[in-house]
Scaffold this motif. Sequence first.
Motif, mmCIF file in Angstrom:
data_model
loop_
_atom_site.group_PDB
_atom_site.id
_atom_site.type_symbol
_atom_site.label_atom_id
_atom_site.label_comp_id
_atom_site.label_asym_id
_atom_site.label_seq_id
_atom_site.Cartn_x
_atom_site.Cartn_y
_atom_site.Cartn_z
ATOM 1 N N PRO A 1 43.372 29.767 38.073
ATOM 2 C CA PRO A 1 42.145 29.477 37.315
ATOM 3 C C PRO A 1 41.230 30.681 37.118
ATOM 4 O O PRO A 1 40.490 30.747 36.138
ATOM 5 C CB PRO A 1 41.464 28.386 38.154
ATOM 6 C CG PRO A 1 42.576 27.724 38.886
ATOM 7 C CD PRO A 1 43.561 28.821 39.193
ATOM 8 N N ASP A 2 41.261 31.645 38.047
ATOM 9 C CA ASP A 2 40.347 32.784 37.970
ATOM 10 C C ASP A 2 41.000 34.045 37.394
ATOM 11 O O ASP A 2 40.419 35.132 37.477
ATOM 12 C CB ASP A 2 39.769 33.096 39.348
ATOM 13 C CG ASP A 2 40.840 33.414 40.394
ATOM 14 O OD1 ASP A 2 42.023 33.116 40.145
ATOM 15 O OD2 ASP A 2 40.488 33.971 41.457
ATOM 16 N N THR A 3 42.194 33.927 36.833
ATOM 17 C CA THR A 3 42.899 35.115 36.348
ATOM 18 C C THR A 3 42.969 35.156 34.828
ATOM 19 O O THR A 3 42.793 34.143 34.148
ATOM 20 C CB THR A 3 44.342 35.170 36.890
ATOM 21 O OG1 THR A 3 45.084 34.038 36.387
ATOM 22 C CG2 THR A 3 44.363 35.167 38.399
ATOM 23 N N THR A 4 43.242 36.362 34.316
ATOM 24 C CA THR A 4 43.545 36.538 32.896
ATOM 25 C C THR A 4 44.852 37.321 32.784
ATOM 26 O O THR A 4 45.129 38.199 33.613
ATOM 27 C CB THR A 4 42.431 37.306 32.155
ATOM 28 O OG1 THR A 4 42.189 38.549 32.830
ATOM 29 C CG2 THR A 4 41.143 36.494 32.117
ATOM 30 N N PRO A 5 45.664 37.025 31.768
ATOM 31 C CA PRO A 5 46.922 37.754 31.605
ATOM 32 C C PRO A 5 46.678 39.164 31.072
ATOM 33 O O PRO A 5 45.742 39.395 30.299
ATOM 34 C CB PRO A 5 47.691 36.903 30.583
ATOM 35 C CG PRO A 5 46.622 36.216 29.795
ATOM 36 C CD PRO A 5 45.490 35.976 30.755
ATOM 37 N N LYS A 6 47.524 40.087 31.493
ATOM 38 C CA LYS A 6 47.428 41.471 31.044
ATOM 39 C C LYS A 6 48.743 41.888 30.396
ATOM 40 O O LYS A 6 49.731 41.150 30.381
ATOM 41 C CB LYS A 6 47.095 42.396 32.216
ATOM 42 C CG LYS A 6 45.813 42.023 32.953
ATOM 43 C CD LYS A 6 44.575 42.107 32.083
ATOM 44 C CE LYS A 6 43.301 41.807 32.877
ATOM 45 N NZ LYS A 6 42.096 41.811 32.018
#
Length: 264
Positions: A198-203
Amino acid sequence: MRLCMMSCQMPGYSPAEIADSAVYCGMDAIDFIGMHDTDAATLRKAADDAGIKIAAHTMLKEKFLEGDPDFMEEFKASLEAAVIMGAPVMMLPPFPRFIGASMADDRKAWIEYYAQACPLAKAAGVQLTVESTGYEFSPITTGDEVMEVLRQVPDLRVTFDHGNTATADDPVAAYRKLAPYIVHFHLKDWKIYDSPRPDTTPKRDGRHYADALIGTGDMDLRGFWEQLLPEHKQLYVNLETLDYSGRLNHREALKQVSDTLRNW
């Protein structure tokens, strides 16, 4: 380490409070990110009153990102602000544009923008810089991508962002490639996962990143710092960090990190 307050890490604080916080944290300078809903003279006065330097100004504008043909007027306004502040460096971050271009086409457009902007900055006595940005579709992130820009805009220089570079490249290898062009640094920390949370973003490397207070994440910042040339250790370093758990307020979190990094 010459620490630089990244003003956007103090949301809700006035320019005067940001400047006072930089002094409280034992920092050497401020990078005003955007204009904080005020004008350049007010930002300069806040720094002057606190007795702290303005090391850089990072412009945050939308017109180029949205394909508005009037984007150079925005750049000129930001450059004028940098001059009024007395900022020797102005950074123009190459965020992904909002018009659906491929990363290669987006990078080409940014190169054309830098080619127009750099002579204006040089004439004003301000060093324009590019950084690697760390979004999933950032057009300029790897060392090779930054070099592609530099080859075509020779007067441009680099604000080296270790954490953003790490989302698509080995930051130490990229640093060595870009070393002759670096005039400023950004440091941040990430927690890195192989699958989304929930607290991540894809890179761009396919992994998923969450913001972390410097020293609590997975980035080897101390190992990176030890790889730097001696002259680069004398450059200003923006601390792009907060206590994202909310346990510490922004000022105390930055003081804690500053006190640690100053002794590296």
